[in-house]
Design a protein around this motif. Structure first.
Motif, PDB file in Angstrom:
ATOM      1  N   ALA A  14       0.826  -1.205   0.000  1.00 33.42           N
ATOM      2  CA  ALA A  14       0.000   0.000   0.000  1.00 33.42           C
ATOM      3  C   ALA A  14       0.862   1.259   0.000  1.00 33.42           C
ATOM      4  O   ALA A  14       0.572   2.222  -0.729  1.00 33.42           O
ATOM      5  CB  ALA A  14      -0.936  -0.014   1.212  1.00 33.42           C
ATOM      6  N   GLU A  15       1.932   1.263   0.779  1.00 37.43           N
ATOM      7  CA  GLU A  15       2.827   2.432   0.816  1.00 37.43           C
ATOM      8  C   GLU A  15       3.527   2.634  -0.525  1.00 37.43           C
ATOM      9  O   GLU A  15       3.692   3.769  -0.979  1.00 37.43           O
ATOM     10  CB  GLU A  15       3.831   2.279   1.949  1.00 37.43           C
ATOM     11  CG  GLU A  15       3.182   2.412   3.313  1.00 37.43           C
ATOM     12  CD  GLU A  15       4.079   2.008   4.471  1.00 37.43           C
ATOM     13  OE1 GLU A  15       5.232   1.571   4.240  1.00 37.43           O
ATOM     14  OE2 GLU A  15       3.613   2.122   5.620  1.00 37.43           O
ATOM     15  N   THR A  16       3.922   1.552  -1.172  1.00 40.92           N
ATOM     16  CA  THR A  16       4.541   1.642  -2.500  1.00 40.92           C
ATOM     17  C   THR A  16       3.574   2.272  -3.494  1.00 40.92           C
ATOM     18  O   THR A  16       3.949   3.164  -4.269  1.00 40.92           O
ATOM     19  CB  THR A  16       4.958   0.234  -2.978  1.00 40.92           C
ATOM     20  OG1 THR A  16       5.931  -0.290  -2.072  1.00 40.92           O
ATOM     21  CG2 THR A  16       5.520   0.258  -4.392  1.00 40.92           C
ATOM     22  N   ILE A  17       2.334   1.822  -3.477  1.00 36.72           N
ATOM     23  CA  ILE A  17       1.312   2.355  -4.383  1.00 36.72           C
ATOM     24  C   ILE A  17       1.059   3.833  -4.089  1.00 36.72           C
ATOM     25  O   ILE A  17       1.018   4.659  -5.011  1.00 36.72           O
ATOM     26  CB  ILE A  17       0.011   1.544  -4.253  1.00 36.72           C
ATOM     27  CG1 ILE A  17       0.225   0.109  -4.739  1.00 36.72           C
ATOM     28  CG2 ILE A  17      -1.128   2.224  -5.022  1.00 36.72           C
ATOM     29  CD1 ILE A  17      -0.858  -0.858  -4.286  1.00 36.72           C
ATOM     30  N   ALA A  18       0.875   4.181  -2.822  1.00 35.54           N
ATOM     31  CA  ALA A  18       0.580   5.567  -2.447  1.00 35.54           C
ATOM     32  C   ALA A  18       1.692   6.512  -2.905  1.00 35.54           C
ATOM     33  O   ALA A  18       1.410   7.578  -3.467  1.00 35.54           O
ATOM     34  CB  ALA A  18       0.370   5.676  -0.938  1.00 35.54           C
ATOM     35  N   ARG A  19       2.951   6.128  -2.685  1.00 37.22           N
ATOM     36  CA  ARG A  19       4.077   6.972  -3.118  1.00 37.22           C
ATOM     37  C   ARG A  19       4.066   7.175  -4.622  1.00 37.22           C
ATOM     38  O   ARG A  19       4.240   8.286  -5.124  1.00 37.22           O
ATOM     39  CB  ARG A  19       5.407   6.341  -2.697  1.00 37.22           C
ATOM     40  CG  ARG A  19       5.863   6.685  -1.312  1.00 37.22           C
ATOM     41  CD  ARG A  19       7.313   6.270  -1.075  1.00 37.22           C
ATOM     42  NE  ARG A  19       7.581   4.875  -1.378  1.00 37.22           N
ATOM     43  CZ  ARG A  19       7.383   3.866  -0.529  1.00 37.22           C
ATOM     44  NH1 ARG A  19       6.912   4.099   0.678  1.00 37.22           N
ATOM     45  NH2 ARG A  19       7.649   2.630  -0.873  1.00 37.22           N
ATOM     46  N   LEU A  86       0.678  -9.362  -7.701  1.00 35.20           N
ATOM     47  CA  LEU A  86      -0.774  -9.342  -7.924  1.00 35.20           C
ATOM     48  C   LEU A  86      -1.493  -8.509  -6.869  1.00 35.20           C
ATOM     49  O   LEU A  86      -2.474  -7.824  -7.178  1.00 35.20           O
ATOM     50  CB  LEU A  86      -1.321 -10.758  -7.973  1.00 35.20           C
ATOM     51  CG  LEU A  86      -0.807 -11.619  -9.130  1.00 35.20           C
ATOM     52  CD1 LEU A  86      -1.393 -13.020  -9.059  1.00 35.20           C
ATOM     53  CD2 LEU A  86      -1.123 -10.964 -10.471  1.00 35.20           C
ATOM     54  N   LEU A  87      -1.007  -8.545  -5.633  1.00 33.50           N
ATOM     55  CA  LEU A  87      -1.571  -7.704  -4.582  1.00 33.50           C
ATOM     56  C   LEU A  87      -1.435  -6.232  -4.972  1.00 33.50           C
ATOM     57  O   LEU A  87      -2.408  -5.465  -4.904  1.00 33.50           O
ATOM     58  CB  LEU A  87      -0.863  -7.981  -3.257  1.00 33.50           C
ATOM     59  CG  LEU A  87      -1.236  -7.091  -2.075  1.00 33.50           C
ATOM     60  CD1 LEU A  87      -2.706  -7.261  -1.704  1.00 33.50           C
ATOM     61  CD2 LEU A  87      -0.339  -7.407  -0.882  1.00 33.50           C
ATOM     62  N   ILE A  88      -0.252  -5.836  -5.410  1.00 32.37           N
ATOM     63  CA  ILE A  88      -0.016  -4.447  -5.825  1.00 32.37           C
ATOM     64  C   ILE A  88      -0.860  -4.108  -7.049  1.00 32.37           C
ATOM     65  O   ILE A  88      -1.491  -3.047  -7.110  1.00 32.37           O
ATOM     66  CB  ILE A  88       1.481  -4.201  -6.060  1.00 32.37           C
ATOM     67  CG1 ILE A  88       2.193  -4.169  -4.704  1.00 32.37           C
ATOM     68  CG2 ILE A  88       1.723  -2.922  -6.858  1.00 32.37           C
ATOM     69  CD1 ILE A  88       3.688  -4.038  -4.765  1.00 32.37           C
ATOM     70  N   LEU A  89      -0.899  -4.982  -8.024  1.00 32.61           N
ATOM     71  CA  LEU A  89      -1.697  -4.746  -9.233  1.00 32.61           C
ATOM     72  C   LEU A  89      -3.166  -4.531  -8.879  1.00 32.61           C
ATOM     73  O   LEU A  89      -3.797  -3.567  -9.333  1.00 32.61           O
ATOM     74  CB  LEU A  89      -1.541  -5.925 -10.198  1.00 32.61           C
ATOM     75  CG  LEU A  89      -2.326  -5.850 -11.500  1.00 32.61           C
ATOM     76  CD1 LEU A  89      -1.790  -4.750 -12.398  1.00 32.61           C
ATOM     77  CD2 LEU A  89      -2.268  -7.198 -12.219  1.00 32.61           C
ATOM     78  N   ASN A  90      -3.722  -5.398  -8.054  1.00 29.85           N
ATOM     79  CA  ASN A  90      -5.140  -5.308  -7.700  1.00 29.85           C
ATOM     80  C   ASN A  90      -5.458  -4.082  -6.856  1.00 29.85           C
ATOM     81  O   ASN A  90      -6.438  -3.371  -7.118  1.00 29.85           O
ATOM     82  CB  ASN A  90      -5.604  -6.590  -7.016  1.00 29.85           C
ATOM     83  CG  ASN A  90      -5.596  -7.767  -7.970  1.00 29.85           C
ATOM     84  OD1 ASN A  90      -5.844  -7.619  -9.154  1.00 29.85           O
ATOM     85  ND2 ASN A  90      -5.297  -8.940  -7.456  1.00 29.85           N
ATOM     86  N   LEU A  91      -4.633  -3.801  -5.833  1.00 26.73           N
ATOM     87  CA  LEU A  91      -4.870  -2.612  -5.010  1.00 26.73           C
ATOM     88  C   LEU A  91      -4.701  -1.335  -5.833  1.00 26.73           C
ATOM     89  O   LEU A  91      -5.506  -0.408  -5.719  1.00 26.73           O
ATOM     90  CB  LEU A  91      -3.924  -2.584  -3.811  1.00 26.73           C
ATOM     91  CG  LEU A  91      -4.294  -3.427  -2.605  1.00 26.73           C
ATOM     92  CD1 LEU A  91      -3.185  -3.379  -1.559  1.00 26.73           C
ATOM     93  CD2 LEU A  91      -5.610  -2.970  -1.999  1.00 26.73           C
ATOM     94  N   ALA A  92      -3.662  -1.271  -6.658  1.00 27.73           N
ATOM     95  CA  ALA A  92      -3.413  -0.065  -7.453  1.00 27.73           C
ATOM     96  C   ALA A  92      -4.534   0.164  -8.464  1.00 27.73           C
ATOM     97  O   ALA A  92      -4.976   1.304  -8.661  1.00 27.73           O
ATOM     98  CB  ALA A  92      -2.064  -0.157  -8.156  1.00 27.73           C
ATOM     99  N   ASN A  93      -5.010  -0.895  -9.109  1.00 27.60           N
ATOM    100  CA  ASN A  93      -6.128  -0.741 -10.052  1.00 27.60           C
ATOM    101  C   ASN A  93      -7.367  -0.197  -9.342  1.00 27.60           C
ATOM    102  O   ASN A  93      -8.046   0.695  -9.865  1.00 27.60           O
ATOM    103  CB  ASN A  93      -6.452  -2.064 -10.744  1.00 27.60           C
ATOM    104  CG  ASN A  93      -5.731  -2.227 -12.046  1.00 27.60           C
ATOM    105  OD1 ASN A  93      -5.567  -1.281 -12.802  1.00 27.60           O
ATOM    106  ND2 ASN A  93      -5.292  -3.436 -12.327  1.00 27.60           N
TER     107      ASN A  93
END
Length: 147
Positions: A14-19, A86-93
């Motif tokens: 989540a922190e990676t996506i937010a940044r 896949l977690l990052i892909l799904n949360l970011a989408n």
């Protein structure tokens, strides 16, 4: 992997996506919380009726990630047991869909030189931002396994 390890992985994702989204959009995006997903707290009567413990399941892998996008809050669900890419892909989408709703007609995040938003590209172990007209060309990295 324990539920604590799943939460740690989800928090980092989540922190990676937010940044990344904040950098690409210029909009403040922060992680407000990452917690085990509970649809509602069980009462003692619920637990007795269902024959379940009152405490959260230690093997539960579903999480809720809460993001603040400017003045708005988005609560997103994910299964933290899936591979990190896949977690990052799904949360970011999910986050960019909600971000687009909040910003209206402005692309979220904007694609350089175009009037549409960037989209996410995926290869096993790698997630990146790309133009929807050329999904094979990464424009900004989001996640790469092992880095």
């Amino acid at each position: 992997m324990s539920s604590d390890e799943h939460l740690t992985t989800a928090q980092t994702a989540a922190e990676t996506i937010a940044r990344s989204v904040a950098e690409l959009t210029g909009t403040p995006v922060t992680v407000a919380a990452v917690r085990p997903r509970d649809t509602r707290p069980l009462t003692e009567a619920d637990a007795a009726f269902l024959g379940e413990p009152l405490r959260p399941d230690p093997h539960m892998t579903e999480i809720t990630a809460s993001f603040d996008i400017g003045e708005d809050r988005a609560d997103l669900w994910a299964d933290a047991a899936q591979p990190t890419d896949l977690l990052i892909l799904n949360l970011a989408n999910s986050l960019i869909d909600i971000g687009q709703e909040y910003t209206g007609s402005s692309p979220f995040p904007p694609c350089p030189g175009h009037q549409h938003p960037l989209v996410l590209g995926h290869r096993p172990g790698t997630v990146y931002w790309c133009c929807p007209h050329n999904r094979s060309q990464p424009l900004h990295p989001l996640y790469q396994a092992g880095s």
